[in-house]
Design a protein around this motif. Structure first.
Motif, PDB file in Angstrom:
ATOM      1  N   ALA A 210       0.827  -1.206   0.000  1.00 38.84           N
ATOM      2  CA  ALA A 210       0.000   0.000   0.000  1.00 38.84           C
ATOM      3  C   ALA A 210       0.866   1.263   0.000  1.00 38.84           C
ATOM      4  O   ALA A 210       0.552   2.249  -0.674  1.00 38.84           O
ATOM      5  N   ALA A 211       1.969   1.217   0.750  1.00 43.32           N
ATOM      6  CA  ALA A 211       2.852   2.388   0.809  1.00 43.32           C
ATOM      7  C   ALA A 211       3.454   2.699  -0.555  1.00 43.32           C
ATOM      8  O   ALA A 211       3.513   3.857  -0.987  1.00 43.32           O
ATOM      9  N   ARG A 212       3.879   1.647  -1.259  1.00 49.12           N
ATOM     10  CA  ARG A 212       4.465   1.865  -2.589  1.00 49.12           C
ATOM     11  C   ARG A 212       3.386   2.273  -3.591  1.00 49.12           C
ATOM     12  O   ARG A 212       3.656   3.035  -4.528  1.00 49.12           O
ATOM     13  N   ALA A 213       2.161   1.787  -3.408  1.00 46.14           N
ATOM     14  CA  ALA A 213       1.055   2.224  -4.271  1.00 46.14           C
ATOM     15  C   ALA A 213       0.828   3.723  -4.095  1.00 46.14           C
ATOM     16  O   ALA A 213       0.527   4.443  -5.062  1.00 46.14           O
ATOM     17  N   GLY A 214       0.986   4.190  -2.847  1.00 46.04           N
ATOM     18  CA  GLY A 214       0.871   5.624  -2.603  1.00 46.04           C
ATOM     19  C   GLY A 214       1.932   6.417  -3.351  1.00 46.04           C
ATOM     20  O   GLY A 214       1.656   7.494  -3.895  1.00 46.04           O
ATOM     21  N   ASP A 231      -5.829  -8.307   0.934  1.00 47.74           N
ATOM     22  CA  ASP A 231      -6.188  -9.479   1.718  1.00 47.74           C
ATOM     23  C   ASP A 231      -7.513  -9.232   2.430  1.00 47.74           C
ATOM     24  O   ASP A 231      -7.606  -8.377   3.305  1.00 47.74           O
ATOM     25  N   THR A 232      -8.549  -9.984   2.059  1.00 47.66           N
ATOM     26  CA  THR A 232      -9.863  -9.826   2.691  1.00 47.66           C
ATOM     27  C   THR A 232     -10.136 -10.913   3.727  1.00 47.66           C
ATOM     28  O   THR A 232     -11.226 -10.960   4.297  1.00 47.66           O
ATOM     29  N   LEU A 233      -9.152 -11.785   3.970  1.00 44.03           N
ATOM     30  CA  LEU A 233      -9.318 -12.833   4.979  1.00 44.03           C
ATOM     31  C   LEU A 233      -8.887 -12.375   6.360  1.00 44.03           C
ATOM     32  O   LEU A 233      -9.398 -12.861   7.371  1.00 44.03           O
ATOM     33  N   GLN A 234      -7.948 -11.451   6.404  1.00 43.53           N
ATOM     34  CA  GLN A 234      -7.384 -11.000   7.673  1.00 43.53           C
ATOM     35  C   GLN A 234      -7.943  -9.629   8.049  1.00 43.53           C
ATOM     36  O   GLN A 234      -8.340  -8.838   7.193  1.00 43.53           O
ATOM     37  N   ASP A 235      -7.957  -9.350   9.341  1.00 41.91           N
ATOM     38  CA  ASP A 235      -8.317  -8.017   9.817  1.00 41.91           C
ATOM     39  C   ASP A 235      -7.172  -7.051   9.505  1.00 41.91           C
ATOM     40  O   ASP A 235      -6.050  -7.461   9.249  1.00 41.91           O
ATOM     41  N   GLY A 236      -7.471  -5.790   9.537  1.00 44.21           N
ATOM     42  CA  GLY A 236      -6.414  -4.800   9.377  1.00 44.21           C
ATOM     43  C   GLY A 236      -6.337  -4.168   8.003  1.00 44.21           C
ATOM     44  O   GLY A 236      -5.391  -3.441   7.718  1.00 44.21           O
ATOM     45  N   ALA A 242      -3.737   3.996   5.868  1.00 45.95           N
ATOM     46  CA  ALA A 242      -2.715   4.790   6.563  1.00 45.95           C
ATOM     47  C   ALA A 242      -1.351   4.604   5.933  1.00 45.95           C
ATOM     48  O   ALA A 242      -0.572   5.567   5.810  1.00 45.95           O
ATOM     49  N   GLN A 243      -1.040   3.393   5.510  1.00 50.34           N
ATOM     50  CA  GLN A 243       0.252   3.131   4.879  1.00 50.34           C
ATOM     51  C   GLN A 243       0.387   3.912   3.568  1.00 50.34           C
ATOM     52  O   GLN A 243       1.428   4.507   3.298  1.00 50.34           O
ATOM     53  N   ALA A 244      -0.671   3.892   2.760  1.00 50.23           N
ATOM     54  CA  ALA A 244      -0.633   4.633   1.490  1.00 50.23           C
ATOM     55  C   ALA A 244      -0.570   6.129   1.734  1.00 50.23           C
ATOM     56  O   ALA A 244       0.106   6.875   1.007  1.00 50.23           O
ATOM     57  N   ALA A 245      -1.269   6.596   2.772  1.00 48.05           N
ATOM     58  CA  ALA A 245      -1.308   8.034   3.072  1.00 48.05           C
ATOM     59  C   ALA A 245       0.044   8.556   3.530  1.00 48.05           C
ATOM     60  O   ALA A 245       0.291   9.762   3.496  1.00 48.05           O
ATOM     61  N   GLY A 246       0.939   7.660   3.928  1.00 50.88           N
ATOM     62  CA  GLY A 246       2.272   8.092   4.314  1.00 50.88           C
ATOM     63  C   GLY A 246       3.100   8.576   3.149  1.00 50.88           C
ATOM     64  O   GLY A 246       4.073   9.327   3.331  1.00 50.88           O
ATOM     65  N   SER A 247       2.744   8.173   1.930  1.00 53.52           N
ATOM     66  CA  SER A 247       3.512   8.570   0.752  1.00 53.52           C
ATOM     67  C   SER A 247       2.674   9.325  -0.286  1.00 53.52           C
ATOM     68  O   SER A 247       3.208   9.796  -1.288  1.00 53.52           O
ATOM     69  N   TYR A 248       1.363   9.428  -0.027  1.00 52.93           N
ATOM     70  CA  TYR A 248       0.466  10.117  -0.968  1.00 52.93           C
ATOM     71  C   TYR A 248      -0.514  10.941  -0.146  1.00 52.93           C
ATOM     72  O   TYR A 248      -1.148  10.426   0.786  1.00 52.93           O
ATOM     73  N   HIS A 249      -0.664  12.207  -0.496  1.00 54.39           N
ATOM     74  CA  HIS A 249      -1.456  13.110   0.335  1.00 54.39           C
ATOM     75  C   HIS A 249      -2.840  13.408  -0.229  1.00 54.39           C
ATOM     76  O   HIS A 249      -3.563  14.238   0.323  1.00 54.39           O
TER      77      HIS A 249
END
Length: 263
Positions: A210-214, A231-236, A242-249
């Motif tokens: 997600a961070a690199r996608a940002g 991943d739709t099997l796991q929570d989170g 938030a991870q993407a928002a760290g590199s894309y505003h």
């Protein structure tokens, strides 16, 4: 309200409707990633997994309006639904041709897969017209009065294409990374688009976190980032935002079942 009435109220804008958001392993309430572009004259399905006919019904769309199918690459979570989909259309009485687009490698394998089912023996089967796309950036997939669709090779495990959808009436665009590592081809494909739909499988071979996608969204100048193929099997999953928002505003969200994007 049916889709025709909805489109009339929205000045007949194009709609991209998400049918599935999962990575290669679907969740209990989620199918693998696939979606449909809905126009006034054509309806284009992108990838074919599970049972698109049922997903289209849940989205309020009529499977009989489908005119085209784009297959991004030959991995099971993107093409395994092709044989039952074609069979179901045939059994439900389809007579109109279906156009199927993809790279040569993808369509060669699809044809071999269908040969195992001896589809040439299905009586009264409708015409399937294959269009093999060149493995070059911004290859024209479809060009109509309403929209243009372009494909570019991306960096996955096997030959794969990302897509760009340009609306002619509005001049707006949506780009889709498909399965890929962070790629300059995706940055070019998504240049100044209104929405970038980017995979967020994780930092693994042939995929993107997600961070690199940002980072890709920021570098392409995309107005909005939507994360898919997660991943739709796991929570989170919300942590991906938030991870993407760290590199894309810009605005970031997760793709959701039956989300509609007008452009």
């Amino acid at each position: 309200m049916n889709i025709a009435a909805e489109q009339a109220e929205s000045n007949e804008k194009l709609q991209l409707v998400i049918l599935g958001v999962s990575n290669a392993v679907p969740g209990e309430d989620h199918q693998n990633t696939h979606f449909v572009l809905v126009g006034g004259q054509r309806m284009v399905l992108v990838d074919c997994t599970g049972n698109p006919i049922i997903r289209l019904k849940h989205a309020g769309l009529d499977y009989r309006d489908l005119t085209d199918l784009i297959l991004t690459h030959f991995h099971p979570d993107h093409v395994a639904g092709v044989p039952p989909f074609l069979m179901n259309l045939w059994l439900l009485g389809r007579t109109d041709p279906l156009h199927i687009y993809g790279l040569g490698d993808t369509l060669d394998r699809v044809e071999k897969m269908m040969e195992l089912y001896q589809w040439d023996t299905w009586p009264g089967f409708f015409s399937v017209i294959f269009k093999r796309l060149p493995e070059v950036e911004m290859a024209v997939v479809l060009d109509t009065e309403e929209f243009s669709i372009y494909s570019s090779p991306v960096r996955h495990i096997i030959p794969t294409i990302g897509l760009r959808f340009d609306s002619k009436p509005s001049g707006k665009a949506i780009a889709y990374s498909c399965d890929t590592e962070p790629s300059p081809e995706v940055i070019n494909l998504a240049e100044k688009c209104e929405v970038l739909i980017h995979e967020a499988t994780g930092e693994t071979y042939g995929h993107t976190s997600a961070a690199r996608a940002g980072e890709v969204a920021r570098r392409s100048g995309a107005g909005r980032l939507i994360l898919i193929h997660y991943d739709t099997l796991q929570d989170g999953a919300e942590e991906l935002i938030a991870q993407a928002a760290g590199s894309y505003h810009g605005p970031v969200s997760l793709a959701e079942n039956f989300m509609r994007l007008e452009f």
